[in-house]
Design a protein around this motif. Structure first.
Motif, PDB file in Angstrom:
ATOM      1  N   GLU A 162     -31.946  -3.038  45.535  1.00  0.00           N
ATOM      2  CA  GLU A 162     -32.522  -3.847  46.611  1.00  0.00           C
ATOM      3  C   GLU A 162     -32.927  -3.031  47.838  1.00  0.00           C
ATOM      4  N   THR A 163     -32.356  -1.815  47.957  1.00  0.00           N
ATOM      5  CA  THR A 163     -32.691  -0.999  49.135  1.00  0.00           C
ATOM      6  C   THR A 163     -33.450   0.268  48.736  1.00  0.00           C
ATOM      7  N   ASN A 164     -33.788   0.351  47.420  1.00  0.00           N
ATOM      8  CA  ASN A 164     -34.554   1.494  46.924  1.00  0.00           C
ATOM      9  C   ASN A 164     -33.843   2.816  47.215  1.00  0.00           C
ATOM     10  N   THR A 165     -32.561   2.852  46.857  1.00  0.00           N
ATOM     11  CA  THR A 165     -31.712   4.005  47.178  1.00  0.00           C
ATOM     12  C   THR A 165     -31.266   4.734  45.909  1.00  0.00           C
ATOM     13  N   LEU A 166     -31.363   6.056  45.926  1.00  0.00           N
ATOM     14  CA  LEU A 166     -30.868   6.854  44.791  1.00  0.00           C
ATOM     15  C   LEU A 166     -29.354   6.677  44.687  1.00  0.00           C
ATOM     16  N   MET A 167     -28.860   6.640  43.462  1.00  0.00           N
ATOM     17  CA  MET A 167     -27.421   6.412  43.281  1.00  0.00           C
ATOM     18  C   MET A 167     -26.833   7.387  42.258  1.00  0.00           C
ATOM     19  N   GLY A 168     -25.673   7.929  42.590  1.00  0.00           N
ATOM     20  CA  GLY A 168     -24.923   8.726  41.627  1.00  0.00           C
ATOM     21  C   GLY A 168     -23.775   7.897  41.095  1.00  0.00           C
ATOM     22  N   LEU A 169     -23.451   8.098  39.822  1.00  0.00           N
ATOM     23  CA  LEU A 169     -22.273   7.420  39.254  1.00  0.00           C
ATOM     24  C   LEU A 169     -21.084   8.378  39.298  1.00  0.00           C
ATOM     25  N   GLY A 170     -19.893   7.859  39.046  1.00  0.00           N
ATOM     26  CA  GLY A 170     -18.707   8.710  38.982  1.00  0.00           C
ATOM     27  C   GLY A 170     -18.691   9.489  37.673  1.00  0.00           C
ATOM     28  N   SER A 171     -17.726  10.387  37.546  1.00  0.00           N
ATOM     29  CA  SER A 171     -17.635  11.254  36.374  1.00  0.00           C
ATOM     30  C   SER A 171     -17.624  10.451  35.064  1.00  0.00           C
ATOM     31  N   LEU A 172     -18.523  10.837  34.159  1.00  0.00           N
ATOM     32  CA  LEU A 172     -18.598  10.158  32.862  1.00  0.00           C
ATOM     33  C   LEU A 172     -17.705  10.817  31.818  1.00  0.00           C
ATOM     34  N   SER A 173     -16.852  11.706  32.260  1.00  0.00           N
ATOM     35  CA  SER A 173     -15.953  12.396  31.339  1.00  0.00           C
ATOM     36  C   SER A 173     -15.162  11.378  30.495  1.00  0.00           C
ATOM     37  N   ILE A 174     -14.687  10.328  31.121  1.00  0.00           N
ATOM     38  CA  ILE A 174     -13.925   9.289  30.421  1.00  0.00           C
ATOM     39  C   ILE A 174     -14.801   8.563  29.386  1.00  0.00           C
ATOM     40  N   ALA A 175     -16.097   8.418  29.704  1.00  0.00           N
ATOM     41  CA  ALA A 175     -17.016   7.732  28.778  1.00  0.00           C
ATOM     42  C   ALA A 175     -17.314   8.602  27.547  1.00  0.00           C
ATOM     43  N   LEU A 176     -17.182   9.923  27.699  1.00  0.00           N
ATOM     44  CA  LEU A 176     -17.369  10.814  26.550  1.00  0.00           C
ATOM     45  C   LEU A 176     -16.154  10.735  25.624  1.00  0.00           C
ATOM     46  N   ARG A 177     -14.983  10.563  26.228  1.00  0.00           N
ATOM     47  CA  ARG A 177     -13.737  10.506  25.443  1.00  0.00           C
ATOM     48  C   ARG A 177     -13.521   9.145  24.817  1.00  0.00           C
ATOM     49  N   ASP A 178     -13.908   8.084  25.536  1.00  0.00           N
ATOM     50  CA  ASP A 178     -13.544   6.727  25.131  1.00  0.00           C
ATOM     51  C   ASP A 178     -14.762   5.803  25.271  1.00  0.00           C
ATOM     52  N   GLU A 179     -15.386   5.547  24.118  1.00  0.00           N
ATOM     53  CA  GLU A 179     -16.639   4.783  24.114  1.00  0.00           C
ATOM     54  C   GLU A 179     -16.511   3.410  24.778  1.00  0.00           C
ATOM     55  N   SER A 180     -15.290   2.846  24.690  1.00  0.00           N
ATOM     56  CA  SER A 180     -15.112   1.486  25.213  1.00  0.00           C
ATOM     57  C   SER A 180     -15.314   1.417  26.730  1.00  0.00           C
ATOM     58  N   THR A 181     -15.313   2.576  27.399  1.00  0.00           N
ATOM     59  CA  THR A 181     -15.490   2.565  28.866  1.00  0.00           C
ATOM     60  C   THR A 181     -16.966   2.718  29.273  1.00  0.00           C
ATOM     61  N   GLN A 182     -17.834   2.937  28.281  1.00  0.00           N
ATOM     62  CA  GLN A 182     -19.232   3.250  28.624  1.00  0.00           C
ATOM     63  C   GLN A 182     -19.934   2.125  29.390  1.00  0.00           C
ATOM     64  N   ASP A 183     -19.555   0.896  29.070  1.00  0.00           N
ATOM     65  CA  ASP A 183     -20.194  -0.246  29.752  1.00  0.00           C
ATOM     66  C   ASP A 183     -20.019  -0.220  31.265  1.00  0.00           C
ATOM     67  N   SER A 184     -18.901   0.354  31.716  1.00  0.00           N
ATOM     68  CA  SER A 184     -18.635   0.378  33.157  1.00  0.00           C
ATOM     69  C   SER A 184     -19.624   1.294  33.887  1.00  0.00           C
ATOM     70  N   PHE A 185     -20.287   2.173  33.129  1.00  0.00           N
ATOM     71  CA  PHE A 185     -21.339   3.015  33.702  1.00  0.00           C
ATOM     72  C   PHE A 185     -22.724   2.416  33.414  1.00  0.00           C
ATOM     73  N   LYS A 186     -22.887   1.920  32.157  1.00  0.00           N
ATOM     74  CA  LYS A 186     -24.194   1.380  31.754  1.00  0.00           C
ATOM     75  C   LYS A 186     -24.633   0.214  32.629  1.00  0.00           C
ATOM     76  N   ILE A 187     -23.656  -0.462  33.211  1.00  0.00           N
ATOM     77  CA  ILE A 187     -23.964  -1.614  34.066  1.00  0.00           C
ATOM     78  C   ILE A 187     -24.938  -1.222  35.186  1.00  0.00           C
ATOM     79  N   ALA A 188     -24.832   0.025  35.635  1.00  0.00           N
ATOM     80  CA  ALA A 188     -25.703   0.474  36.740  1.00  0.00           C
ATOM     81  C   ALA A 188     -27.161   0.490  36.272  1.00  0.00           C
ATOM     82  N   ARG A 189     -27.391   1.006  35.057  1.00  0.00           N
ATOM     83  CA  ARG A 189     -28.759   1.052  34.538  1.00  0.00           C
ATOM     84  C   ARG A 189     -29.274  -0.352  34.248  1.00  0.00           C
ATOM     85  N   LYS A 190     -28.333  -1.203  33.782  1.00  0.00           N
ATOM     86  CA  LYS A 190     -28.724  -2.572  33.468  1.00  0.00           C
ATOM     87  C   LYS A 190     -29.204  -3.299  34.740  1.00  0.00           C
TER      88      LYS A 190
END
Ligand code: FNR
Length: 349
Positions: A81-109
């Motif tokens: 809504e404010t046209n702002t670049l955004m960084g996500l937190g470390s995806l290291s956990i998403a590489l180890r545990d697929e079930s956590t990927q949604d908590s990051f994918k939500i940003a792209r969604k």
């Protein structure tokens, strides 16, 4: 409680009071005749090859749990809504545990067309970086360098060799912009030089003065406390001074303890091309309803324009020719490190 939730809650807790900052040791010279109109001020900037409509962005913070998913969702809506670049937190956990990927994918969604950066530690490989970027269809990656945090973290890493080599391989092989960042302990001339030598062109100095990971990790310890590291590190202002000889040919980003629009303008004036905030955005989406949060961010843009008008700077490059006066410990630091304080105080043509 899991570590991501603990970090988030502790970061919110430790931010209760507005603190003194090295930004208070920088003064502008009052510009009596501005001779420009506010609507002629241009906030545009460019980092990592991306054009940004305003010179601040959301720094990498979180993901990996249900609670952090909610925060990523709010931050992504705010970014959209404010046209702002955004960084996500470390995806290291998403590489180890697929079930956590949604908590990051939500940003792209939530923000399909926004500029979103993935995030990993410098202990990770090129393959890891590629996977992390795939998960969120990233526009680039932030690689964090956080030795001090790891040292204080009870379950932290103790092997730190090979980081520059990992970064070099990621820069050469990823095919997307790579941004190297600290997490609140700052960067020196020599750190920036080492990064430049391996081809890094975008660096977030992330200095001391805001979210304090020595304090956060120390509070997670039950014994063998590291209280003596709670004030360790170089402030954001000092780190920007350290970066002076690189600001012309590197995308330097300021972050760490940015409190208000004046801190943003001071950072830009010291050569930063964008200013990142983590804790401040976290508190914003925690405390305000979305509509109010959007209004607040839009207000920051307006405030930055106001300050630039006051200083007579029509754009960021003109702001970087504004005179700045360094005082107290910041001046001492600059003098000891052969940074020309008089040149900074007499830049205006
Ligand atoms: C962070 N930060 C961070 N940085 C990073 O590169 N990867 C990460 O996973 C995290 N995680 C994280 C969680 C939380 C809750 C916060 C508040 C911050 C660090 C962040 O990007 C920034 O460098 C520091 O927080 C300093 O900036 P502020 O918070 O003082 O604006």
């Amino acid at each position: 409680m899991n570590r991501k939730d603990e970090h988030l809650n502790l970061a919110l807790d430790f931010h209760k009071e507005e603190k003194q900052s090295d930004f208070d040791n920088i003064d502008f010279i009052h510009n009596v005749f501005s001779e420009i109109n506010m609507d002629s001020v241009d906030l545009k900037t460019n980092i990592a090859g991306y054009d940004l409509s305003h010179p601040f962005h959301i720094n990498g913070m979180t993901g990996g749990s249900e609670l952090t998913k909610k925060f990523n969702q709010k931050l992504a809506i705010l970014a959209r809504e404010t046209n702002t670049l955004m960084g996500l937190g470390s995806l290291s956990i998403a590489l180890r545990d697929e079930s956590t990927q949604d908590s990051f994918k939500i940003a792209r969604k939530e923000n399909p067309n926004g500029i979103i950066f993935a995030n990993l530690g410098a202990d990770k490989t090129l393959e890891d970086a590629k996977k992390a970027c795939e998960i969120i269809d990233a526009d680039g990656i932030q690689i964090h360098v956080n030795v001090c945090q790891e040292i204080v973290m009870p379950e932290g890493e103790r092997q730190f060799s090979g980081w520059l080599d990992n970064i070099s391989k990621i820069v050469d092989g990823l095919g997307l912009p790579v941004l190297i960042k600290e997490v609140g302990f700052g960067m020196s001339k020599s750190a920036i030089k080492s990064l430049k030598e391996i081809g890094v062109t975008t660096i977030d100095v992330s200095g001391k003065g805001g979210t304090n990971f020595a304090k956060i990790e120390n509070s997670r310890r039950t014994n063998y406390k590291y209280n003596f590291l709670e004030n360790y590190g170089n402030s954001t202002v000092v780190s920007l001074l350290e970066a002076q000889e690189y600001v012309k040919n590197t995308d330097i980003i300021a972050s760490g303890g940015i409190r208000n629009s004046m801190d943003i303008v001071k950072s830009l004036s010291l050569g930063a091309k964008s200013v990142a905030m983590a804790g401040r955005f976290l508190r914003l989406v925690n405390e305000l309803e979305m509509e109010a949060a959007i209004e607040e961010v839009n207000n920051w843009k307006y405030q930055i324009k106001s300050i630039m008008t006051l200083l007579g700077a029509k754009n960021i490059s003109e702001l970087q020719n504004t005179d700045i006066i360094l005082i107290n410990n910041v001046r001492e630091w600059a003098e000891l490190r052969n940074i020309d304080v008089k040149k900074l105080a007499n830049r205006k043509k």
